[in-house]
Design an enzyme around this catalytic site. Structure first.
Site, PDB file in Angstrom:
ATOM      1  N   HIS A   3      -5.377  -3.642   5.434  1.00 37.76           N
ATOM      2  CA  HIS A   3      -4.958  -3.956   4.064  1.00 37.76           C
ATOM      3  C   HIS A   3      -6.132  -4.531   3.268  1.00 37.76           C
ATOM      4  CE1 HIS A   3      -2.472  -5.006   0.675  1.00 37.76           C
ATOM      5  NE2 HIS A   3      -2.818  -6.280   0.787  1.00 37.76           N
ATOM      6  N   ASP A   7       0.843  -1.202   0.000  1.00 30.76           N
ATOM      7  CA  ASP A   7       0.000   0.000   0.000  1.00 30.76           C
ATOM      8  C   ASP A   7       0.881   1.256   0.000  1.00 30.76           C
ATOM      9  OD1 ASP A   7      -2.260  -1.680   0.190  1.00 30.76           O
ATOM     10  OD2 ASP A   7      -1.952  -1.827   2.351  1.00 30.76           O
TER      11      ASP A   7
HETATM   12  C1  LMR Z   1      -2.616  -6.642  -3.107  1.00 36.54           C
HETATM   13  O1  LMR Z   1      -2.818  -5.641  -2.442  1.00 36.54           O
HETATM   14  O2  LMR Z   1      -2.289  -6.582  -4.306  1.00 36.54           O
HETATM   15  C2  LMR Z   1      -2.734  -7.994  -2.464  1.00 36.54           C
HETATM   16  O3  LMR Z   1      -3.300  -7.879  -1.208  1.00 36.54           O
HETATM   17  C3  LMR Z   1      -3.428  -9.000  -3.299  1.00 36.54           C
HETATM   18  C4  LMR Z   1      -4.886  -8.686  -3.547  1.00 36.54           C
HETATM   19  O4  LMR Z   1      -5.691  -9.618  -3.553  1.00 36.54           O
HETATM   20  O5  LMR Z   1      -5.226  -7.536  -3.781  1.00 36.54           O
END
Ligand code: LMR
Length: 452
Positions: free
Chosen positions: A207, A180
């Site tokens: 997240h 992120d």
């Molecule tokens: C991401 O942020 O790319 C990972 O957490 C994978 C997803 O499924 O988004």
């Protein structure tokens, strides 16, 4: 790009400093063993390579249910300090983990378009649980970097596993949210027209979707972006994972950028362990900066993992709203993980079978199809229902040569079995009866087709 230009670009990036040519030549003396669980997967392979480039690593242990001998042989030819070993299958998990200082877990299944990270919960929760049980047994003092999604729930699950084994130390458990930060830096640099490697943007919360809250008001170097631009940047950072999932159109989620982010965060953890001062990264950790038990914010890393969880500083009004908005979802994801762990100890709600998908990326001790759970708790009726669910659609598909039932037999029935067995034996039996009903229809169709 010439080799000289590439070298100087790498040197300019503080984030990538360990990848510089000079770093290869002068590895720090400490012995550090790093284990990657899920090393043969989409994230695991590039992550293993990046960890092989890290001069702080002396032993690199690559574990997966299959495929690791090849990955390890391949990565081991890179002429850097660490000795690489591959471990395949549950039997070798203990040896893979023993003596590890840092364990990185990218294991599990990726999203497909239309799915949220939370849709991976049922499958990845089980994987994370069994891996953490092994960590508790073989390397209870290791730092754990959790990449497996949904991170907002898998980190609380890991904490519960460690607590149940009496080895929980909140300083040693991290949800990796670095991607992120990486995305926020990249997108901000594009809008602010500055060099991405000079940018820093803290990202707090969690997240997943709106729980990802980039603090562009604290971004450096500062730029005069409009409110609309900040809103668009925030949304793009929150949807960054989905952007990749959609672009990959069914072939998984971010692997390369996630491996890069995972390697950056692991590098910071190793620096902390080695006593490098003032190592600060954002991570999803046990926290008291809000009323939520886990929260991502800047964290100071030291010889025992988390040295200090830092607050998030002054927020803009827009960020304050974002913070309030994310709390409900984050709270329920954390609680979901905790509750799942509590229930997973109750054998009655264990399903007859683990869910499977033929397209799973490697790694899961649960992957073998039709792996019976605690066999003493599986009733005869459930076993019979499950056998019907498995064999009947296959015979039906074969007899009628219909594509729909073939798909059903191939994949969905496994999922149907799993979810209906979760709901309870009645649901499983109802699904079995429905399947028999469809078989009778199929046989009738067949009879009509060939009737003289
Ligand atoms: C991401 O942020 O790319 C990972 O957490 C994978 C997803 O499924 O988004």
């Amino acid at each position: 790009m010439t080799a000289a230009l590439l070298r100087s670009a790498l040197r300019r990036s503080a984030a990538a400093s360990y990848m510089s040519i000079r770093a290869f030549a002068s590895p720090p003396g400490q012995q550090r063993k790093v284990a990657v669980l899920g090393a043969a997967g989409g994230i695991g392979q590039p992550l293993s390579l990046l960890m092989k480039l890290n001069p702080m690593v002396s032993h690199l242990s690559l574990y997966d249910i299959a495929g690791t001998p090849g990955v390890a042989a391949d990565v081991s030819h890179v002429n850097t300090r660490s000795e690489v070993k591959g471990y395949a299958g549950e039997d070798q998990l203990g040896a893979a983990l023993e003596g590890s200082d840092l364990v990185i877990i990218p294991a599990g299944v990726p999203r497909k378009p239309g799915m949220t990270r939370d849709d991976l919960f049922e499958i990845n929760a089980g994987i994370v649980k069994s891996l953490c049980e092994a960590i508790a047994k073989y390397c209870p003092n290791a730092l754990v970097n959790m990449i497996s999604n949904p991170v907002n729930s898998t980190v609380p699950i890991a904490a519960e596993v460690f607590k149940s084994k009496g080895v929980y130390d909140e300083r040693r458990l991290f949800g990796v949210t670095t991607l992120d930060v990486v995305r926020a830096r990249t997108f901000y640099a594009g809008k602010a027209n500055v060099n991405a490697s000079d940018v820093d943007v803290p990202v707090i919360g969690g997240h997943a979707g709106i729980t990802i809250l980039p603090l562009f008001s604290q971004a450096t170097p500062s730029a005069n972006l409009s409110a609309d631009e900040i809103t668009a940047l925030t949304k793009r950072t929150q949807d960054g994972g989905t952007e990749v999932v959609e672009a990959k159109a069914g072939k998984g989620s971010a692997t390369l950028s996630m491996a890069y982010a995972g390697a950056l965060f692991a590098d910071a953890c190793l620096k902390g362990l080695n006593g490098v001062p003032n190592v600060v990264e954002c991570s999803f950790v046990q926290s008291t900066v809000t009323e939520l038990p886990f929260f991502a914010s800047k964290v100071k890393l030291g010889k025992n993992g988390v040295e200090e969880v830092l607050g998030f500083g002054p927020l803009s009004d827009y960020e304050k709203q974002g913070l309030e908005a994310l709390k409900t979802e984050l709270k329920s994801s954390i609680e979901k993980g905790v509750k799942w762990h509590a229930n997973s100890k109750n054998p009655k709600i264990n399903s007859v079978y683990e869910p499977i998908k033929p397209t799973f990326r490697p790694l899961s001790p649960h992957l073998p199809i039709y792996k019976p759970q605690t066999s003493s708790t599986v009733s005869i009726t459930n076993r019979v229902s499950a056998i019907i669910l498995t064999t009947v659609p296959l015979s039906y598909a074969f007899l009628t040569l219909k594509v729909g039932p073939m798909c059903l037999a191939n994949e969905s029935v496994y999922q149907a079995m799993y979810y209906s067995s979760k709901l309870g034996p009645i649901a499983l039996q109802v699904t079995a009866i429905a399947t028999v009903y469809h078989l009778v229809h199929g046989l009738h169709d067949l009879y009509e087709m060939f009737r003289p």
